[in-house]
Design a protein around this motif. Structure first.
Motif, PDB file in Angstrom:
ATOM      1  N   TYR A   1       3.516  -6.068  -9.828  1.00 26.81           N
ATOM      2  CA  TYR A   1       3.848  -6.564  -8.490  1.00 26.81           C
ATOM      3  C   TYR A   1       4.178  -5.407  -7.551  1.00 26.81           C
ATOM      4  CZ  TYR A   1       6.255  -8.771  -4.652  1.00 26.81           C
ATOM      5  OH  TYR A   1       6.644  -9.149  -3.394  1.00 26.81           O
ATOM      6  N   VAL A   2       5.022  -4.475  -8.001  1.00 27.45           N
ATOM      7  CA  VAL A   2       5.423  -3.355  -7.155  1.00 27.45           C
ATOM      8  C   VAL A   2       4.205  -2.499  -6.815  1.00 27.45           C
ATOM      9  CG1 VAL A   2       6.762  -1.216  -7.083  1.00 27.45           C
ATOM     10  CG2 VAL A   2       7.801  -3.300  -7.960  1.00 27.45           C
ATOM     11  N   PHE A   3       3.350  -2.211  -7.802  1.00 27.78           N
ATOM     12  CA  PHE A   3       2.151  -1.421  -7.540  1.00 27.78           C
ATOM     13  C   PHE A   3       1.259  -2.101  -6.505  1.00 27.78           C
ATOM     14  CE2 PHE A   3      -2.335  -0.603  -8.281  1.00 27.78           C
ATOM     15  CZ  PHE A   3      -2.371   0.775  -8.104  1.00 27.78           C
ATOM     16  N   GLU A   4       1.021  -3.397  -6.672  1.00 22.95           N
ATOM     17  CA  GLU A   4       0.143  -4.116  -5.741  1.00 22.95           C
ATOM     18  C   GLU A   4       0.714  -4.132  -4.327  1.00 22.95           C
ATOM     19  OE1 GLU A   4      -0.365  -7.895  -7.618  1.00 22.95           O
ATOM     20  OE2 GLU A   4      -1.936  -7.153  -8.967  1.00 22.95           O
ATOM     21  N   GLN A   5       2.024  -4.318  -4.197  1.00 23.22           N
ATOM     22  CA  GLN A   5       2.631  -4.347  -2.877  1.00 23.22           C
ATOM     23  C   GLN A   5       2.560  -2.977  -2.197  1.00 23.22           C
ATOM     24  OE1 GLN A   5       3.603  -7.161  -1.248  1.00 23.22           O
ATOM     25  NE2 GLN A   5       2.623  -8.041  -3.044  1.00 23.22           N
ATOM     26  N   LEU A   6       2.845  -1.929  -2.942  1.00 19.37           N
ATOM     27  CA  LEU A   6       2.766  -0.586  -2.363  1.00 19.37           C
ATOM     28  C   LEU A   6       1.330  -0.213  -2.032  1.00 19.37           C
ATOM     29  CD1 LEU A   6       5.398   1.351  -4.489  1.00 19.37           C
ATOM     30  CD2 LEU A   6       5.640   0.466  -2.161  1.00 19.37           C
ATOM     31  N   TRP A   7       0.393  -0.628  -2.857  1.00 21.78           N
ATOM     32  CA  TRP A   7      -1.026  -0.363  -2.593  1.00 21.78           C
ATOM     33  C   TRP A   7      -1.463  -1.070  -1.314  1.00 21.78           C
ATOM     34  CZ3 TRP A   7      -4.460   3.039  -3.484  1.00 21.78           C
ATOM     35  CH2 TRP A   7      -5.808   2.772  -3.264  1.00 21.78           C
ATOM     36  N   ARG A   8      -1.049  -2.326  -1.146  1.00 23.28           N
ATOM     37  CA  ARG A   8      -1.380  -3.065   0.075  1.00 23.28           C
ATOM     38  C   ARG A   8      -0.773  -2.380   1.297  1.00 23.28           C
ATOM     39  NH1 ARG A   8       0.583  -8.789  -0.253  1.00 23.28           N
ATOM     40  NH2 ARG A   8      -0.313  -8.862   1.806  1.00 23.28           N
ATOM     41  N   MET A   9       0.448  -1.889   1.140  1.00 20.46           N
ATOM     42  CA  MET A   9       1.112  -1.207   2.242  1.00 20.46           C
ATOM     43  C   MET A   9       0.342   0.058   2.635  1.00 20.46           C
ATOM     44  SD  MET A   9       4.991   0.006   2.264  1.00 20.46           S
ATOM     45  CE  MET A   9       5.817   0.498   3.729  1.00 20.46           C
ATOM     46  N   LEU A  10      -0.106   0.823   1.648  1.00 19.60           N
ATOM     47  CA  LEU A  10      -0.901   2.022   1.936  1.00 19.60           C
ATOM     48  C   LEU A  10      -2.216   1.666   2.615  1.00 19.60           C
ATOM     49  CD1 LEU A  10      -0.417   4.215  -1.229  1.00 19.60           C
ATOM     50  CD2 LEU A  10       0.233   4.783   1.117  1.00 19.60           C
ATOM     51  N   GLN A  11      -2.844   0.599   2.174  1.00 18.78           N
ATOM     52  CA  GLN A  11      -4.099   0.184   2.789  1.00 18.78           C
ATOM     53  C   GLN A  11      -3.892  -0.211   4.246  1.00 18.78           C
ATOM     54  OE1 GLN A  11      -5.245  -2.842  -0.017  1.00 18.78           O
ATOM     55  NE2 GLN A  11      -6.862  -1.533  -0.854  1.00 18.78           N
TER      56      GLN A  11
ATOM     57  N   LEU B   1       9.623   3.206   7.032  1.00 18.63           N
ATOM     58  CA  LEU B   1      10.106   4.405   6.344  1.00 18.63           C
ATOM     59  C   LEU B   1       8.935   5.189   5.763  1.00 18.63           C
ATOM     60  CD1 LEU B   1      13.163   3.408   4.113  1.00 18.63           C
ATOM     61  CD2 LEU B   1      13.160   4.902   6.076  1.00 18.63           C
ATOM     62  N   PRO B   2       9.095   6.494   5.642  1.00 15.59           N
ATOM     63  CA  PRO B   2       8.094   7.244   4.870  1.00 15.59           C
ATOM     64  C   PRO B   2       8.086   6.730   3.423  1.00 15.59           C
ATOM     65  CG  PRO B   2       9.572   8.733   6.042  1.00 15.59           C
ATOM     66  CD  PRO B   2      10.114   7.352   6.210  1.00 15.59           C
ATOM     67  N   MET B   3       6.996   6.904   2.765  1.00 15.04           N
ATOM     68  CA  MET B   3       6.848   6.359   1.413  1.00 15.04           C
ATOM     69  C   MET B   3       7.930   6.879   0.469  1.00 15.04           C
ATOM     70  SD  MET B   3       5.165   4.075  -0.051  1.00 15.04           S
ATOM     71  CE  MET B   3       3.620   3.726   0.688  1.00 15.04           C
ATOM     72  N   GLU B   4       8.346   8.136   0.615  1.00 15.15           N
ATOM     73  CA  GLU B   4       9.386   8.692  -0.257  1.00 15.15           C
ATOM     74  C   GLU B   4      10.696   7.925  -0.104  1.00 15.15           C
ATOM     75  OE1 GLU B   4       7.742  10.700   1.975  1.00 15.15           O
ATOM     76  OE2 GLU B   4       6.319  11.599   0.581  1.00 15.15           O
ATOM     77  N   GLY B   5      11.057   7.588   1.133  1.00 17.53           N
ATOM     78  CA  GLY B   5      12.289   6.848   1.379  1.00 17.53           C
ATOM     79  C   GLY B   5      12.234   5.449   0.797  1.00 17.53           C
ATOM     80  N   LEU B   6      11.090   4.790   0.950  1.00 17.11           N
ATOM     81  CA  LEU B   6      10.933   3.447   0.405  1.00 17.11           C
ATOM     82  C   LEU B   6      10.998   3.470  -1.123  1.00 17.11           C
ATOM     83  CD1 LEU B   6      10.304   0.449   0.728  1.00 17.11           C
ATOM     84  CD2 LEU B   6       7.882   1.052   0.751  1.00 17.11           C
ATOM     85  N   ILE B   7      10.357   4.429  -1.733  1.00 17.28           N
ATOM     86  CA  ILE B   7      10.362   4.521  -3.189  1.00 17.28           C
ATOM     87  C   ILE B   7      11.764   4.820  -3.703  1.00 17.28           C
ATOM     88  CG2 ILE B   7       9.518   5.908  -5.127  1.00 17.28           C
ATOM     89  CD1 ILE B   7       6.798   5.929  -3.694  1.00 17.28           C
ATOM     90  N   THR B   8      12.532   5.622  -2.965  1.00 19.47           N
ATOM     91  CA  THR B   8      13.914   5.895  -3.355  1.00 19.47           C
ATOM     92  C   THR B   8      14.728   4.608  -3.365  1.00 19.47           C
ATOM     93  OG1 THR B   8      13.791   8.118  -2.448  1.00 19.47           O
ATOM     94  CG2 THR B   8      15.977   7.208  -2.767  1.00 19.47           C
ATOM     95  N   LYS B   9      14.567   3.783  -2.338  1.00 21.83           N
ATOM     96  CA  LYS B   9      15.289   2.507  -2.285  1.00 21.83           C
ATOM     97  C   LYS B   9      14.849   1.573  -3.408  1.00 21.83           C
ATOM     98  CE  LYS B   9      16.602   2.435   2.507  1.00 21.83           C
ATOM     99  NZ  LYS B   9      18.016   2.551   2.257  1.00 21.83           N
TER     100      LYS B   9
ATOM    101  N   ARG C   1      -1.519   0.945   6.214  1.00 24.51           N
ATOM    102  CA  ARG C   1      -1.190   2.149   6.974  1.00 24.51           C
ATOM    103  C   ARG C   1      -2.422   3.001   7.244  1.00 24.51           C
ATOM    104  NH1 ARG C   1       4.422   4.811   4.779  1.00 24.51           N
ATOM    105  NH2 ARG C   1       5.766   3.093   5.386  1.00 24.51           N
ATOM    106  N   HIS C   2      -3.411   2.948   6.381  1.00 26.07           N
ATOM    107  CA  HIS C   2      -4.590   3.808   6.490  1.00 26.07           C
ATOM    108  C   HIS C   2      -5.848   2.951   6.501  1.00 26.07           C
ATOM    109  CE1 HIS C   2      -1.942   7.177   5.700  1.00 26.07           C
ATOM    110  NE2 HIS C   2      -1.444   6.492   4.694  1.00 26.07           N
TER     111      HIS C   2
END
Length: 95
Positions: free
Chosen positions: A59-69, A24-32, A71-72
């Motif tokens: 925990y949420v910040f670290e997981q999303l940060w890892r996901m961004l890393q 999902l795009p990050m906006e969709g994931l954050i909405t969920k 992806r990019h």
């Protein structure tokens, strides 16, 4: 204070949501994630739970940060990733 089992269950649920919706795009994931986190926070808002909120937030910040890393990946140090976010509205920031 929320029980350790309750915090652990929330962390597992958040991890499952992130893994299930990787594409999902990050906006969709954050909405969920927001709907789950907001419900949990509203349930526990009347007890002293800042420590538990802090653990979940980290925990949420670290997981999303890892996901961004992931992806990019081309960046060697990911410094560009921090600098390419939305511009900060300094009028809303604390001094």
């Amino acid at each position: 204070m929320p029980s350790k089992e309750g915090v652990h269950a929330l962390v597992r649920k958040v991890g499952d949501i992130i893994r299930q919706h990787r594409s999902l795009p990050m906006e969709g994931l954050i909405t969920k994630l927001n709907s789950t986190l907001r419900g949990w926070a509203n349930y526990h808002r009347y007890v002293v739970s800042s420590e538990a909120f802090s653990r979940v937030d980290t925990y949420v910040f670290e997981q999303l940060w890892r996901m961004l890393q992931r992806r990019h990946q081309p960046s060697p140090k990911n410094g560009w990733l921090v600098n390419t976010g939305r511009p900060v509205d300094e009028s809303t920031c604390s001094p």
